[in-house]
Design a protein around this motif. Structure first.
Motif, PDB file in Angstrom:
ATOM      1  N   TRP A   1      31.014  40.690  42.141  1.00 38.92           N
ATOM      2  CA  TRP A   1      31.308  39.497  41.338  1.00 38.92           C
ATOM      3  C   TRP A   1      30.077  38.667  41.018  1.00 38.92           C
ATOM      4  CZ3 TRP A   1      35.272  39.411  38.454  1.00 38.92           C
ATOM      5  CH2 TRP A   1      36.434  40.080  38.832  1.00 38.92           C
ATOM      6  N   VAL A   2      29.134  38.589  41.937  1.00 38.87           N
ATOM      7  CA  VAL A   2      27.914  37.824  41.656  1.00 38.87           C
ATOM      8  C   VAL A   2      27.182  38.451  40.476  1.00 38.87           C
ATOM      9  CG1 VAL A   2      25.647  37.146  42.553  1.00 38.87           C
ATOM     10  CG2 VAL A   2      27.676  36.921  43.996  1.00 38.87           C
ATOM     11  N   GLY A   3      27.049  39.760  40.490  1.00 35.47           N
ATOM     12  CA  GLY A   3      26.375  40.461  39.397  1.00 35.47           C
ATOM     13  C   GLY A   3      27.139  40.378  38.086  1.00 35.47           C
ATOM     14  N   ALA A   4      28.464  40.484  38.149  1.00 33.16           N
ATOM     15  CA  ALA A   4      29.277  40.397  36.930  1.00 33.16           C
ATOM     16  C   ALA A   4      29.146  39.021  36.292  1.00 33.16           C
ATOM     17  CB  ALA A   4      30.739  40.707  37.250  1.00 33.16           C
ATOM     18  N   PHE A   5      29.202  37.983  37.118  1.00 30.57           N
ATOM     19  CA  PHE A   5      29.065  36.621  36.599  1.00 30.57           C
ATOM     20  C   PHE A   5      27.658  36.401  36.051  1.00 30.57           C
ATOM     21  CE2 PHE A   5      28.282  32.089  36.750  1.00 30.57           C
ATOM     22  CZ  PHE A   5      29.459  31.554  36.241  1.00 30.57           C
ATOM     23  N   ALA A   6      26.648  36.814  36.804  1.00 30.42           N
ATOM     24  CA  ALA A   6      25.256  36.610  36.377  1.00 30.42           C
ATOM     25  C   ALA A   6      24.971  37.341  35.069  1.00 30.42           C
ATOM     26  CB  ALA A   6      24.296  37.059  37.474  1.00 30.42           C
ATOM     27  N   GLY A   7      25.477  38.562  34.922  1.00 31.71           N
ATOM     28  CA  GLY A   7      25.254  39.317  33.687  1.00 31.71           C
ATOM     29  C   GLY A   7      25.926  38.664  32.489  1.00 31.71           C
ATOM     30  N   ALA A   8      27.177  38.247  32.674  1.00 32.08           N
ATOM     31  CA  ALA A   8      27.897  37.580  31.587  1.00 32.08           C
ATOM     32  C   ALA A   8      27.249  36.234  31.257  1.00 32.08           C
ATOM     33  CB  ALA A   8      29.365  37.401  31.967  1.00 32.08           C
ATOM     34  N   ARG A   9      26.793  35.550  32.272  1.00 31.28           N
ATOM     35  CA  ARG A   9      26.119  34.258  32.061  1.00 31.28           C
ATOM     36  C   ARG A   9      24.832  34.445  31.260  1.00 31.28           C
ATOM     37  NH1 ARG A   9      23.703  29.945  36.527  1.00 31.28           N
ATOM     38  NH2 ARG A   9      22.747  28.614  34.935  1.00 31.28           N
ATOM     39  N   ALA A  10      24.034  35.433  31.622  1.00 28.28           N
ATOM     40  CA  ALA A  10      22.767  35.665  30.925  1.00 28.28           C
ATOM     41  C   ALA A  10      23.011  35.939  29.446  1.00 28.28           C
ATOM     42  CB  ALA A  10      22.008  36.818  31.575  1.00 28.28           C
ATOM     43  N   GLU A  11      24.020  36.746  29.139  1.00 31.00           N
ATOM     44  CA  GLU A  11      24.337  37.044  27.739  1.00 31.00           C
ATOM     45  C   GLU A  11      24.796  35.783  27.011  1.00 31.00           C
ATOM     46  OE1 GLU A  11      25.086  39.176  24.145  1.00 31.00           O
ATOM     47  OE2 GLU A  11      23.710  39.374  25.821  1.00 31.00           O
ATOM     48  N   THR A  12      25.648  35.001  27.643  1.00 31.18           N
ATOM     49  CA  THR A  12      26.154  33.771  27.033  1.00 31.18           C
ATOM     50  C   THR A  12      25.014  32.792  26.774  1.00 31.18           C
ATOM     51  OG1 THR A  12      28.290  34.058  28.096  1.00 31.18           O
ATOM     52  CG2 THR A  12      27.750  31.837  27.352  1.00 31.18           C
ATOM     53  N   GLU A  13      24.144  32.598  27.745  1.00 31.16           N
ATOM     54  CA  GLU A  13      23.037  31.663  27.566  1.00 31.16           C
ATOM     55  C   GLU A  13      22.035  32.164  26.522  1.00 31.16           C
ATOM     56  OE1 GLU A  13      21.882  30.915  31.690  1.00 31.16           O
ATOM     57  OE2 GLU A  13      22.914  28.981  31.569  1.00 31.16           O
ATOM     58  N   ARG A  14      21.872  33.476  26.433  1.00 35.69           N
ATOM     59  CA  ARG A  14      20.991  34.031  25.397  1.00 35.69           C
ATOM     60  C   ARG A  14      21.570  33.724  24.011  1.00 35.69           C
ATOM     61  NH1 ARG A  14      20.864  37.668  21.872  1.00 35.69           N
ATOM     62  NH2 ARG A  14      22.764  38.702  22.532  1.00 35.69           N
ATOM     63  N   VAL A  15      22.851  34.009  23.824  1.00 33.56           N
ATOM     64  CA  VAL A  15      23.497  33.764  22.533  1.00 33.56           C
ATOM     65  C   VAL A  15      23.449  32.288  22.170  1.00 33.56           C
ATOM     66  CG1 VAL A  15      25.756  33.733  21.376  1.00 33.56           C
ATOM     67  CG2 VAL A  15      24.986  35.798  22.564  1.00 33.56           C
ATOM     68  N   TRP A  16      23.833  31.430  23.114  1.00 33.70           N
ATOM     69  CA  TRP A  16      23.905  30.002  22.815  1.00 33.70           C
ATOM     70  C   TRP A  16      22.535  29.344  22.784  1.00 33.70           C
ATOM     71  CZ3 TRP A  16      27.666  27.360  20.638  1.00 33.70           C
ATOM     72  CH2 TRP A  16      28.914  27.975  20.583  1.00 33.70           C
ATOM     73  N   GLY A  17      21.511  30.006  23.295  1.00 38.09           N
ATOM     74  CA  GLY A  17      20.160  29.483  23.158  1.00 38.09           C
ATOM     75  C   GLY A  17      19.699  29.474  21.711  1.00 38.09           C
ATOM     76  N   ASP A  18      20.271  30.383  20.895  1.00 39.91           N
ATOM     77  CA  ASP A  18      19.906  30.490  19.483  1.00 39.91           C
ATOM     78  C   ASP A  18      20.989  29.989  18.535  1.00 39.91           C
ATOM     79  OD1 ASP A  18      17.511  31.722  20.204  1.00 39.91           O
ATOM     80  OD2 ASP A  18      18.398  33.729  20.151  1.00 39.91           O
ATOM     81  N   ALA A  19      22.184  29.770  19.033  1.00 47.59           N
ATOM     82  CA  ALA A  19      23.311  29.409  18.165  1.00 47.59           C
ATOM     83  C   ALA A  19      23.169  27.980  17.642  1.00 47.59           C
ATOM     84  CB  ALA A  19      24.631  29.543  18.936  1.00 47.59           C
ATOM     85  N   PRO A  20      23.445  27.778  16.357  1.00 47.65           N
ATOM     86  CA  PRO A  20      23.427  26.403  15.837  1.00 47.65           C
ATOM     87  C   PRO A  20      24.619  25.623  16.397  1.00 47.65           C
ATOM     88  CG  PRO A  20      23.952  27.996  14.097  1.00 47.65           C
ATOM     89  CD  PRO A  20      23.710  28.771  15.343  1.00 47.65           C
ATOM     90  N   LEU A  21      24.339  24.505  17.015  1.00 45.35           N
ATOM     91  CA  LEU A  21      25.372  23.761  17.736  1.00 45.35           C
ATOM     92  C   LEU A  21      26.349  23.031  16.826  1.00 45.35           C
ATOM     93  CD1 LEU A  21      23.178  22.330  20.609  1.00 45.35           C
ATOM     94  CD2 LEU A  21      24.787  24.254  20.714  1.00 45.35           C
ATOM     95  N   ASP A  22      26.000  22.874  15.549  1.00 49.58           N
ATOM     96  CA  ASP A  22      26.905  22.160  14.658  1.00 49.58           C
ATOM     97  C   ASP A  22      27.836  23.093  13.887  1.00 49.58           C
ATOM     98  OD1 ASP A  22      24.776  23.191  13.225  1.00 49.58           O
ATOM     99  OD2 ASP A  22      24.619  21.482  11.866  1.00 49.58           O
ATOM    100  N   HIS A  23      27.639  24.405  13.984  1.00 49.90           N
ATOM    101  CA  HIS A  23      28.509  25.345  13.275  1.00 49.90           C
ATOM    102  C   HIS A  23      29.860  25.438  13.978  1.00 49.90           C
ATOM    103  CE1 HIS A  23      25.319  27.745  10.858  1.00 49.90           C
ATOM    104  NE2 HIS A  23      25.150  26.450  10.774  1.00 49.90           N
ATOM    105  N   PRO A  24      30.934  25.535  13.215  1.00 48.68           N
ATOM    106  CA  PRO A  24      32.258  25.640  13.841  1.00 48.68           C
ATOM    107  C   PRO A  24      32.459  27.011  14.480  1.00 48.68           C
ATOM    108  CG  PRO A  24      32.445  25.725  11.442  1.00 48.68           C
ATOM    109  CD  PRO A  24      31.005  25.471  11.758  1.00 48.68           C
ATOM    110  N   VAL A  25      33.149  26.995  15.612  1.00 51.33           N
ATOM    111  CA  VAL A  25      33.542  28.234  16.297  1.00 51.33           C
ATOM    112  C   VAL A  25      35.048  28.165  16.538  1.00 51.33           C
ATOM    113  CG1 VAL A  25      31.294  28.649  17.377  1.00 51.33           C
ATOM    114  CG2 VAL A  25      32.991  27.267  18.578  1.00 51.33           C
ATOM    115  N   THR A  26      35.674  29.329  16.531  1.00 50.97           N
ATOM    116  CA  THR A  26      37.119  29.385  16.709  1.00 50.97           C
ATOM    117  C   THR A  26      37.435  29.817  18.129  1.00 50.97           C
ATOM    118  OG1 THR A  26      37.422  29.876  14.375  1.00 50.97           O
ATOM    119  CG2 THR A  26      39.258  30.396  15.852  1.00 50.97           C
ATOM    120  N   LEU A  27      38.124  28.934  18.827  1.00 47.17           N
ATOM    121  CA  LEU A  27      38.570  29.181  20.191  1.00 47.17           C
ATOM    122  C   LEU A  27      40.056  29.523  20.149  1.00 47.17           C
ATOM    123  CD1 LEU A  27      36.890  25.990  21.654  1.00 47.17           C
ATOM    124  CD2 LEU A  27      35.979  28.301  21.664  1.00 47.17           C
ATOM    125  N   PRO A  28      40.622  29.999  21.231  1.00 48.06           N
ATOM    126  CA  PRO A  28      42.056  30.302  21.216  1.00 48.06           C
ATOM    127  C   PRO A  28      42.926  29.083  20.920  1.00 48.06           C
ATOM    128  CG  PRO A  28      40.999  31.256  23.148  1.00 48.06           C
ATOM    129  CD  PRO A  28      39.972  30.398  22.473  1.00 48.06           C
TER     130      PRO A  28
END
Length: 193
Positions: free
Chosen positions: A81-108
Motif C-alpha cells: 500500500w505504501v508503494g501504491a499510494f506513493a506511485g499514484a501520488r507521484a503521477e497526480t502531482e506530476r500532472v497537476w504540477g503542469d495543469a492550468p488551475l483555472d481550467h474546468p475539470v469534471t468530477l463525479p
C-alpha cells in the motif's frame, strides 16, 4: 484591470498527501481488516479508495474522464500500500504540477475549476487521514491546520441540508464545543468520533 491568477492549492494538497502517506506507512498488516468510520470501508478498502482517488485526479488533470476508473483499487498486496499510494501520488502531482488551475475539470459530482477540485480533494484526504488514524488509534500525529481548512470548506461542498442520507456524508453528529478540530470535522461529516 489585470485578472488575478487562481488560488494555488498545490502546497496544501501536498501536505494533506504527506499526512495520508504517514498514516499509511504506520499501518501493520494486522490493521488492514479493521473497521473505519467510513461505513463501507475497512482499512484495506479505504486505502484502495484513496489510491483510486489519486488515479482519478491524475486523469481529470489531463482533461480526461475518470468515470471509467474504479472507486476502490483492489489486488494490492498487504505490504504494497505504501508503494501504491506513493506511485499514484507521484503521477497526480506530476500532472497537476503542469495543469492550468483555472481550467474546468469534471468530477463525479460537479464541474469545477482545477484549483477548486484540488481544494476539495485536499479536504477529502484530510478526512481520510483521520479515518485511518481513528481506526488505528494514531490520532496524535494529525495536522490541525488541515482540519481547520477542511471544516471551513465542507459547508460549501457538503452542506447538511443537501445530504440525502446516501453517500459519504451522514447527518451532523453532536459533539462537545471544546472537542478538538478533527473530532468536530468528523462529526460535521456524520462520522461518530
Amino acid at each position: 484591470m489585470t485578472p488575478q491568477p487562481p488560488h494555488d492549492p498545490r502546497a496544501v494538497f501536498s501536505r494533506a498527501l504527506d499526512q495520508a502517506q504517514q498514516q499509511i506507512a504506520a499501518l501493520s498488516g494486522g490493521e488492514l481488516d479493521a473497521p473505519t468510520p467510513c461505513a463501507d470501508y475497512d482499512v484495506r478498502a479505504l486505502l484502495g479508495h484513496m489510491v483510486a482517488v489519486l488515479h482519478k485526479l491524475a486523469r481529470i488533470g489531463t482533461g480526461g474522464d475518470a468515470g471509467d476508473l474504479p472507486d476502490v483499487v483492489e489486488g494490492v498486496a498487504d505490504d504494497g500500500w505504501v508503494g501504491a499510494f506513493a506511485g499514484a501520488r507521484a503521477e497526480t502531482e506530476r500532472v497537476w504540477g503542469d495543469a492550468p488551475l483555472d481550467h474546468p475539470v469534471t468530477l463525479p459530482w460537479a464541474t469545477l475549476p482545477g484549483h477548486a477540485a484540488l481544494d476539495a480533494y485536499t479536504h477529502e484526504f484530510t478526512v481520510h487521514s483521520w479515518d485511518l488514524a481513528h481506526a488505528t488509534g494514531r490520532r496524535a500525529a494529525l495536522d490541525p491546520d488541515l482540519a481547520v481548512r477542511a471544516l471551513e470548506a465542507f459547508p460549501k461542498f457538503a452542506p447538511p441540508e443537501a445530504r440525502s442520507g446516501h453517500g459519504p456524508f451522514g447527518p451532523v453528529v453532536s459533539v462537545p464545543r471544546n472537542a478538538d478540530v478533527y473530532t468536530r470535522l468528523a462529526a460535521y461529516l456524520g462520522r461518530r468520533p
